[in-house]
Scaffold this motif. Structure first.
Motif, PDB file in Angstrom:
ATOM      1  N   HIS A   1       0.802  -1.214   0.000  1.00 48.10           N
ATOM      2  CA  HIS A   1       0.000   0.000   0.000  1.00 48.10           C
ATOM      3  C   HIS A   1       0.845   1.278   0.000  1.00 48.10           C
ATOM      4  O   HIS A   1       0.296   2.377   0.000  1.00 48.10           O
ATOM      5  CB  HIS A   1      -0.932   0.034   1.222  1.00 48.10           C
ATOM      6  CG  HIS A   1      -2.050  -0.928   1.110  1.00 48.10           C
ATOM      7  ND1 HIS A   1      -2.027  -2.151   1.725  1.00 48.10           N
ATOM      8  CD2 HIS A   1      -3.220  -0.852   0.438  1.00 48.10           C
ATOM      9  CE1 HIS A   1      -3.145  -2.789   1.453  1.00 48.10           C
ATOM     10  NE2 HIS A   1      -3.886  -2.033   0.678  1.00 48.10           N
ATOM     11  N   LEU A   2       2.139   1.150   0.033  1.00 42.33           N
ATOM     12  CA  LEU A   2       2.995   2.331  -0.008  1.00 42.33           C
ATOM     13  C   LEU A   2       2.903   2.971  -1.385  1.00 42.33           C
ATOM     14  O   LEU A   2       2.964   2.282  -2.399  1.00 42.33           O
ATOM     15  CB  LEU A   2       4.433   1.967   0.312  1.00 42.33           C
ATOM     16  CG  LEU A   2       4.680   1.453   1.733  1.00 42.33           C
ATOM     17  CD1 LEU A   2       6.116   1.033   1.893  1.00 42.33           C
ATOM     18  CD2 LEU A   2       4.326   2.510   2.761  1.00 42.33           C
ATOM     19  N   SER A   3       2.762   4.273  -1.415  1.00 44.50           N
ATOM     20  CA  SER A   3       2.570   4.921  -2.698  1.00 44.50           C
ATOM     21  C   SER A   3       3.830   5.605  -3.235  1.00 44.50           C
ATOM     22  O   SER A   3       4.011   5.680  -4.436  1.00 44.50           O
ATOM     23  CB  SER A   3       1.425   5.931  -2.606  1.00 44.50           C
ATOM     24  OG  SER A   3       1.643   6.814  -1.530  1.00 44.50           O
ATOM     25  N   PHE A   4       4.701   6.119  -2.372  1.00 46.50           N
ATOM     26  CA  PHE A   4       5.908   6.796  -2.814  1.00 46.50           C
ATOM     27  C   PHE A   4       7.091   6.273  -2.012  1.00 46.50           C
ATOM     28  O   PHE A   4       7.041   6.233  -0.791  1.00 46.50           O
ATOM     29  CB  PHE A   4       5.797   8.306  -2.604  1.00 46.50           C
ATOM     30  CG  PHE A   4       4.768   8.951  -3.474  1.00 46.50           C
ATOM     31  CD1 PHE A   4       5.099   9.388  -4.740  1.00 46.50           C
ATOM     32  CD2 PHE A   4       3.472   9.103  -3.031  1.00 46.50           C
ATOM     33  CE1 PHE A   4       4.153   9.983  -5.545  1.00 46.50           C
ATOM     34  CE2 PHE A   4       2.513   9.693  -3.826  1.00 46.50           C
ATOM     35  CZ  PHE A   4       2.851  10.127  -5.087  1.00 46.50           C
ATOM     36  N   MET A   5       8.136   5.874  -2.721  1.00 46.30           N
ATOM     37  CA  MET A   5       9.358   5.406  -2.079  1.00 46.30           C
ATOM     38  C   MET A   5      10.539   5.807  -2.955  1.00 46.30           C
ATOM     39  O   MET A   5      10.428   5.807  -4.170  1.00 46.30           O
ATOM     40  CB  MET A   5       9.364   3.886  -1.921  1.00 46.30           C
ATOM     41  CG  MET A   5       8.301   3.339  -1.017  1.00 46.30           C
ATOM     42  SD  MET A   5       8.229   1.536  -1.033  1.00 46.30           S
ATOM     43  CE  MET A   5       9.670   1.136  -0.103  1.00 46.30           C
ATOM     44  N   GLY A   6      11.666   6.141  -2.303  1.00 43.50           N
ATOM     45  CA  GLY A   6      12.845   6.411  -3.099  1.00 43.50           C
ATOM     46  C   GLY A   6      13.925   7.152  -2.354  1.00 43.50           C
ATOM     47  O   GLY A   6      13.701   7.701  -1.279  1.00 43.50           O
ATOM     48  N   TYR A   7      15.111   7.156  -2.942  1.00 42.29           N
ATOM     49  CA  TYR A   7      16.265   7.861  -2.402  1.00 42.29           C
ATOM     50  C   TYR A   7      16.330   9.253  -3.027  1.00 42.29           C
ATOM     51  O   TYR A   7      15.921   9.440  -4.179  1.00 42.29           O
ATOM     52  CB  TYR A   7      17.554   7.089  -2.707  1.00 42.29           C
ATOM     53  CG  TYR A   7      17.617   5.772  -1.989  1.00 42.29           C
ATOM     54  CD1 TYR A   7      18.045   5.708  -0.676  1.00 42.29           C
ATOM     55  CD2 TYR A   7      17.232   4.602  -2.619  1.00 42.29           C
ATOM     56  CE1 TYR A   7      18.106   4.512  -0.009  1.00 42.29           C
ATOM     57  CE2 TYR A   7      17.284   3.392  -1.959  1.00 42.29           C
ATOM     58  CZ  TYR A   7      17.713   3.357  -0.656  1.00 42.29           C
ATOM     59  OH  TYR A   7      17.764   2.165   0.011  1.00 42.29           O
ATOM     60  N   ASN A   8      16.858  10.196  -2.260  1.00 43.25           N
ATOM     61  CA  ASN A   8      16.921  11.550  -2.760  1.00 43.25           C
ATOM     62  C   ASN A   8      18.028  12.320  -2.050  1.00 43.25           C
ATOM     63  O   ASN A   8      18.255  12.120  -0.859  1.00 43.25           O
ATOM     64  CB  ASN A   8      15.586  12.254  -2.534  1.00 43.25           C
ATOM     65  CG  ASN A   8      15.297  13.316  -3.565  1.00 43.25           C
ATOM     66  OD1 ASN A   8      16.202  13.785  -4.239  1.00 43.25           O
ATOM     67  ND2 ASN A   8      14.038  13.685  -3.694  1.00 43.25           N
ATOM     68  N   GLY A   9      18.685  13.209  -2.759  1.00 43.79           N
ATOM     69  CA  GLY A   9      19.624  14.131  -2.143  1.00 43.79           C
ATOM     70  C   GLY A   9      18.856  15.298  -1.544  1.00 43.79           C
ATOM     71  O   GLY A   9      17.711  15.565  -1.913  1.00 43.79           O
ATOM     72  N   VAL A  10      19.488  16.003  -0.611  1.00 40.77           N
ATOM     73  CA  VAL A  10      18.802  17.100   0.065  1.00 40.77           C
ATOM     74  C   VAL A  10      19.802  18.196   0.413  1.00 40.77           C
ATOM     75  O   VAL A  10      20.973  17.915   0.682  1.00 40.77           O
ATOM     76  CB  VAL A  10      18.073  16.580   1.327  1.00 40.77           C
ATOM     77  CG1 VAL A  10      19.042  16.119   2.374  1.00 40.77           C
ATOM     78  CG2 VAL A  10      17.132  17.599   1.902  1.00 40.77           C
ATOM     79  N   VAL A  11      19.361  19.447   0.333  1.00 36.86           N
ATOM     80  CA  VAL A  11      20.143  20.584   0.797  1.00 36.86           C
ATOM     81  C   VAL A  11      19.348  21.221   1.937  1.00 36.86           C
ATOM     82  O   VAL A  11      18.121  21.277   1.886  1.00 36.86           O
ATOM     83  CB  VAL A  11      20.433  21.593  -0.342  1.00 36.86           C
ATOM     84  CG1 VAL A  11      19.172  22.182  -0.918  1.00 36.86           C
ATOM     85  CG2 VAL A  11      21.351  22.694   0.140  1.00 36.86           C
ATOM     86  N   ASN A  12      20.046  21.629   2.969  1.00 35.96           N
ATOM     87  CA  ASN A  12      19.372  22.294   4.090  1.00 35.96           C
ATOM     88  C   ASN A  12      20.169  23.528   4.494  1.00 35.96           C
ATOM     89  O   ASN A  12      21.387  23.560   4.401  1.00 35.96           O
ATOM     90  CB  ASN A  12      19.152  21.349   5.272  1.00 35.96           C
ATOM     91  CG  ASN A  12      20.417  20.770   5.810  1.00 35.96           C
ATOM     92  OD1 ASN A  12      21.285  20.349   5.060  1.00 35.96           O
ATOM     93  ND2 ASN A  12      20.546  20.755   7.104  1.00 35.96           N
TER      94      ASN A  12
END
Length: 189
Positions: free
Chosen positions: A131-142
């Protein structure tokens, strides 16, 4: 002229003696709250409450610049009529902290960093993997602003922006775009 030079050296010596000496190494734990802004497939942006935990290590090579490695877990909750949207993001990132203003009780400055994490979203709190709708790896800036109080407590206001969108695992043409607006507190040991 010699008296003037000695006077200047004396003032510099007094100013340096009054500066706070930071510990070189600090471990910290903390909590985060705020809200998340997201949209799916060019729909209007939605906002939801978020909470989180963080921990890490901070190295202070000088009084004005610190480097830190941190792991964050953020969970956003948006109650709807029959379900609750739940999105989680766990990331590891490296930050540079620049505390450019110092007084006896606190210091104030900015931070900026980059990281990498894993995003997962579901429509209910008790969703199974199918039932999971979105999954994935991602880079991030903070980035943001922060203050260290009495060398032990760090309070920050910041934004965490992923580099790209997270694709849906059920419908490949859907993608989610999201941003995190954070208020955090950490205790430095």
């Amino acid at each position: 002229m010699n008296k003037w030079a000695l006077g200047v050296l004396g003032l510099v010596g007094v100013a340096l003696a009054q500066q706070q000496v930071l510990p070189k190494n600090q471990v910290f734990i903390g909590v985060t709250t705020g809200f998340s802004t997201y949209n799916v497939a060019k729909q209007p942006y939605n906002n939801s409450f978020l909470w989180g935990l963080k921990a890490g290590y901070q190295f202070n090579p000088s009084r004005y610049v610190s480097l830190r490695a941190q792991i964050d877990y953020i969970q956003t909750l948006k109650p709807t009529a029959f379900n609750t949207d739940v999105y989680s993001f766990m990331d590891v990132h490296l930050d540079m902290v620049n505390d450019f203003y110092h007084s006896k009780k606190f210091s104030f400055g900015t931070f900026v960093g980059v990281g990498f994490g894993y995003f997962q979203g579901a429509m209910t709190l008790h969703s199974s993997v199918d039932h999971l709708s979105f999954m994935g790896y991602n880079g991030v800036v903070n980035f943001g602003v922060g203050s260290t109080i009495a060398q032990k407590q760090r309070v920050e206001l910041g934004v965490k922006i992923p580099f790209g969108k997270v694709q849906s695992i059920r419908q490949k043409n859907l993608a989610m775009d999201f941003y995190y607006w954070l208020v955090s507190y950490a205790y430095l040991f």
